[in-house]
Design a protein around this motif. Structure first.
Motif: not given
Length: 581
Positions: A369-389
């Motif tokens: 499953x692919x997610x949009x979630x926090x990128x651990x930095x102010x005002x940044x998110x990560x797109x396409x973060x895949x569980x298991x990868x």
């Protein structure tokens, strides 16, 4: 038995108590059944005590019918047995703790598994002594943080708790099902509408666990059911149906984006739909990471990350049940300051796992499953973060809210929610307490056999309020005949001396026929008497009024509101017949 209202210890109230929130609380106080003494503490006055005792007797009769033997254990208990099972610590602030003059620790018993186990261990030593079922009807104590709704949630309450002891698991299952059927008979006799739902065992421990919930809009428990299959569970016990895993190969690499001023899911979704990501984004496409600190009993606080789909809120009851016996708290600003790798509003799985923070996710977060979630930095998110990868959680947790329309765990349909009041709970405890106290007996082969236990509770005093919740109307209480303080309420609404004498004779005749009679012989006005009769809620009301001169009395059914005239000649027999139907 005849009770005259002119002699009865009773004062009814016309106005609702200022602090009463639910109908049962208002009516039981207004009708003089109970009186508050302190927060969550109530006195039982004559009418209330009669209802309580009748419920107790129904419970006793059904417990005796399955072979239960009644005993009575103390409410004041020593610390040591509860320390052996760690519940002295696990119960936390809900225990009433005290010391004697020598400084020895005691508690007021919230439940008695430990003492029942020690009692059986002290008396029986052979497999030949089993199976055995012991029970008690006794007052329990829990220091509720927010006692509410009168006797529905108090600090002192009457409970029936029974315990089965067997030498094998088959015996435990037999005792469990015997209790389950006995509970159904009890609640049927009480006229309570209820459902049986799967539940979590919590601090009680054990495997199989079911709750009996009385259907009520004022209930604190939320349960769900599937109308297609009959599945029902407390929300804490619902197991989410995980979707199929998705292939990881071919999925695009995760990419970090600048997402200014997007600390919430709503602002993140708004940004995503303005960023031309190739598809419409909803909150369900985002992964919300909730930061907690947890502490096992007697332990230190540890960080925990919980990941749930962004369209779901965390249900604190489900979260608490999943973490029990550990306690939890959301992180505050000082916690974030102590852990600068946690960027509030922009936390992602990577920082959690790089810093050794345990990370548990909702069962819907499956591999691929692919997610949009926090990128651990102010005002940044990560797109396409895949569980298991791109991240691998430490496990799953049932913490997300359960909603109407969610698929039923049995796959048969969808869930709908309702509210209920817990009136009974049955557990297959297994050997948790027998292990703690080495409760062994000699088996048939001469070798030690560890006992296995079941625990079964009914909230006896709570049932008084439950019945009042389910059966009242705008005029007052309406007791089923099985628990009503009296079978019939005879009201003299006529000042004529002959009518008063006739009413007394009718009451005496009903008494001789074996009925419990409440006789309103007061010098009050008919209007006051009628209002009190409706408020007090006996199932039948007999009015000796104007019709007396014509040779009739009026018989009212408090449940249906139907009235009919009954000839004075033979009135007792006809009324008795109506009461017996």
């Amino acid at each position: 038995m005849i009770t005259r209202m002119s002699e009865l210890f009773l004062r009814t109230l016309r106005d609702n108590p200022a602090d009463a929130e639910v109908p049962s609380h208002k009516l039981l106080i207004r009708a003089g059944y109970v009186r508050p003494v302190g927060p969550g503490i109530y006195s039982w006055l004559p009418l209330g005590l009669r209802v309580l005792r009748k419920i107790e007797n129904i419970v006793r009769s059904e417990m005796n019918a399955i072979g239960g033997q009644e005993i009575l254990l103390p409410a004041l208990l020593p610390r040591t047995p509860y320390e052996t099972t760690n519940r002295w610590t696990e119960y936390g602030d809900t225990l009433f703790r005290l010391q004697d003059r020598r400084g020895n620790d005691y508690l007021l018993g919230p439940t008695h598994e430990e003492i029942f186990t020690l009692t059986v261990k002290g008396e029986y030593s052979s497999y030949k002594d089993f199976p055995v079922i012991l029970y008690q009807v006794q007052t329990k104590y829990r220091d509720e943080a927010r006692p509410r709704a009168g006797i529905l949630r108090g600090r002192e309450f009457v409970m029936k708790d029974s315990y089965s002891f067997d030498v094998d698991d088959d015996g435990l299952k037999t005792a469990y099902h015997a209790h389950r059927e006995a509970y159904q008979r009890i609640f049927s006799r009480l006229g309570v509408r209820y459902v049986i739902v799967s539940a979590v065992s919590g601090a009680m421990g054990g495997s199989a666990s079911e709750e009996f919930l009385a259907e009520s809009e004022v209930g604190e428990d939320t349960f769900v059911r599937c109308l297609e299959s009959g599945y029902a569970a407390n929300v804490e016990a619902v197991i989410t149906r995980a979707p199929e895993e998705l292939p990881i190969e071919g999925q695009p690499e995760a990419k970090v984006y600048d997402t200014p001023n997007t600390p919430t899911i709503a602002t993140l979704v708004e940004w995503a739909n303005s960023a031309d990501l190739g598809r419409e984004i909803t909150a369900a496409d985002t992964l919300k990471n909730v930061l907690l600190k947890t502490r096992e009993p007697g332990g230190d606080w540890e960080l925990l990350g919980v990941g749930v789909p962004g369209d779901r809120e965390v249900d604190e009851k489900r979260l608490g049940a999943a973490l029990e016996p550990a306690e939890f708290a959301l992180l505050d600003d000082s916690d974030f300051a102590k852990n600068p790798f946690l960027v509030k509003g922009y936390v992602g799985p990577k920082a959690l796992q790089d810093n050794g923070v345990r990370y548990l996710v909702d069962p819907r977060v499956v591999s691929g499953t692919s997610w949009i979630t926090g990128a651990d930095a102010p005002n940044k998110h990560v797109v396409g973060l895949v569980a298991g990868r791109d991240f691998t959680p430490d496990g799953t947790i049932e913490a997300a809210e359960v909603r109407d329309g969610d698929p039923s765990p049995d796959g048969a349909g969808v869930l709908t929610s309702a509210r209920g009041i817990e009136i009974g709970h049955i557990f297959q405890l297994g050997r948790k307490y027998a292990d703690a106290f080495t409760a062994d007996v000699l088996g048939e082969d001469g070798k030690p056999v560890r006992l296995t236990m079941g625990s079964y509770g009914i909230g006896v005093s709570r049932l008084v309020a439950v019945i009042a919740e389910q059966q009242h109307d705008d005029l007052g209480l309406r007791w089923p005949s099985s628990v009503a303080p009296f079978d019939v309420h005879v009201v003299v609404a006529n000042k004529d001396a002959a009518a008063r004498i006739g009413a007394a004779e009718l009451v005496a005749d009903l008494d001789r026929l074996g009925h419990e009679v409440l006789f309103d012989d007061r010098q009050a006005s008919p209007g006051v008497k009628f209002k009190d009769a409706e408020l007090l809620g006996m199932p039948w009301i007999v009015v000796v009024g104007r019709g007396w001169a014509d040779g009739v009395v009026e018989l009212r059914n408090r449940f249906t509101g139907e009235t009919r005239e009954v000839a004075v000649d033979g009135a007792a027999a006809e009324i008795s017949s109506a009461l017996s139907t």
